[in-house]
Design an enzyme around this catalytic site. Structure first.
Site, PDB file in Angstrom:
ATOM      1  CG  ASP A 116     -12.926  50.310  38.495  1.00  0.00           C
ATOM      2  OD1 ASP A 116     -13.836  50.072  39.309  1.00  0.00           O
ATOM      3  OD2 ASP A 116     -12.600  51.461  38.157  1.00  0.00           O
ATOM      4  NE  ARG A 169     -19.086  50.793  41.337  1.00  0.00           N
ATOM      5  CZ  ARG A 169     -19.163  51.163  40.056  1.00  0.00           C
ATOM      6  NH1 ARG A 169     -18.520  50.480  39.121  1.00  0.00           N
ATOM      7  NH2 ARG A 169     -19.870  52.220  39.711  1.00  0.00           N
TER       8      ARG A 169
END
Length: 291
Positions: A116, A169
């Site tokens: 992330d 992402r």
């Protein structure tokens, strides 16, 4: 405040709607339910910016257990982790070692670890580490990055990551950043998002288009159809409990969907940090209680 919120009816409603639960079994059961609805999953143990080595090691052990359970139960799922939850603020060498071990584990069972993205102080280190991990051993295709469209640097980061065929992402971005680092106007953020989405979809690498914004979703679907990009070539991604109606519709229309499922005892700090970083997140959460 934390104690009251965790025990109140509203607090429980919020946590149950947007967080799978506090235990490993909670997220595994939620994953099975989401899988049965035709969606893939990425599991995210809540917690970031740990301050002790023991916390980082405990987090890593939990992620290893998750990977084992995904394999044993044949779930359609992978894992998502923040480097600060693995001790980046405590000892960078420790964080690198723990993350490398997770990616090695995922590679061995043909799974995937998403690293992330956090606030701007961590951006360059995160991009560099993902590139380093992806280039090691057999890790190609088993570790990916997150790019935030509101960051002014993102197009260069995308170009660099795509040169190495690293899965990305794409999201808009959740942290409050200064104007010199990030676009402040939503029109600029949306323009950046669409520009980056088009680059990703034409790259030939499998990416995640993460958004709850119907305008961004429509733009993605229209571009994919116009360019004859097949639904299997990428996936949409949304958060657990957010726009469930839209998640169902996209699956019914034949598009791939991955749901990010957070879990863990740190749900209250997670919510408070997000609301403190961007107060507009509060309205977003409340609106989605009814969708």
């Amino acid at each position: 405040m934390r104690s009251i919120s965790e025990k109140s009816s509203l607090g429980r409603k919020l946590s149950h709607r947007f967080v799978a639960g506090t235990e490993l079994e909670d997220v595994l059961q939620a994953t099975q339910e989401v899988n049965s609805a035709g969606c893939s999953v990425s599991m995210d143990n809540l917690g970031e910016n740990v301050t002790r080595m023991e916390e980082a090691q405990s987090t890593a052990e939990l992620y290893h257990r998750l990977l084992d359970e995904i394999e044993a139960r044949k779930l359609d799922a992978n894992v998502s982790v923040k480097l600060t939850s693995l001790g980046l603020d405590v000892d960078e060498k420790l964080a690198r070692g723990l993350t490398h071990s997770l990616v090695e584990h995922a590679t061995g069972i043909d799974n995937f670890v998403r690293i992330d993205m956090e606030g701007s102080p961590y951006t360059q280190r995160t991009v560099d580490f993902v590139r380093e991990l992806h280039g090691q051993d057999r890790h190609q295709g088993h570790v990916g990055a997150v790019i935030q469209a509101y960051m002014r640097r993102s197009e260069k980061d995308v170009e660099q990551l795509l040169q190495e065929k690293i899965r990305i992402r794409l999201c808009k971005g959740a942290y409050k950043e200064p104007p010199e680092l990030a676009f402040q106007k939503m029109t600029e953020v949306n323009e950046s998002y669409i520009r980056l989405m088009k680059i990703l979809l034409k790259s030939g690498v499998y990416h995640g288009i993460a958004t709850h914004d119907e305008k961004m979703i429509t733009a993605t679907v229209e571009f994919a159809k116009a360019e004859k990009i097949q639904p299997a070539a990428f996936e949409f991604q949304m958060l657990y409990g957010i726009r469930r109606d839209l998640q169902r519709k996209l699956v019914e229309d034949g598009w791939r969907m991955r749901v990010y499922i957070p879990f863990g005892s740190e749900w209250y700090p997670y919510f408070m940090r997000r609301l403190a970083e961007r107060p507009a997140n509060a309205l977003f959460v409340l609106k989605n209680l009814f969708r």
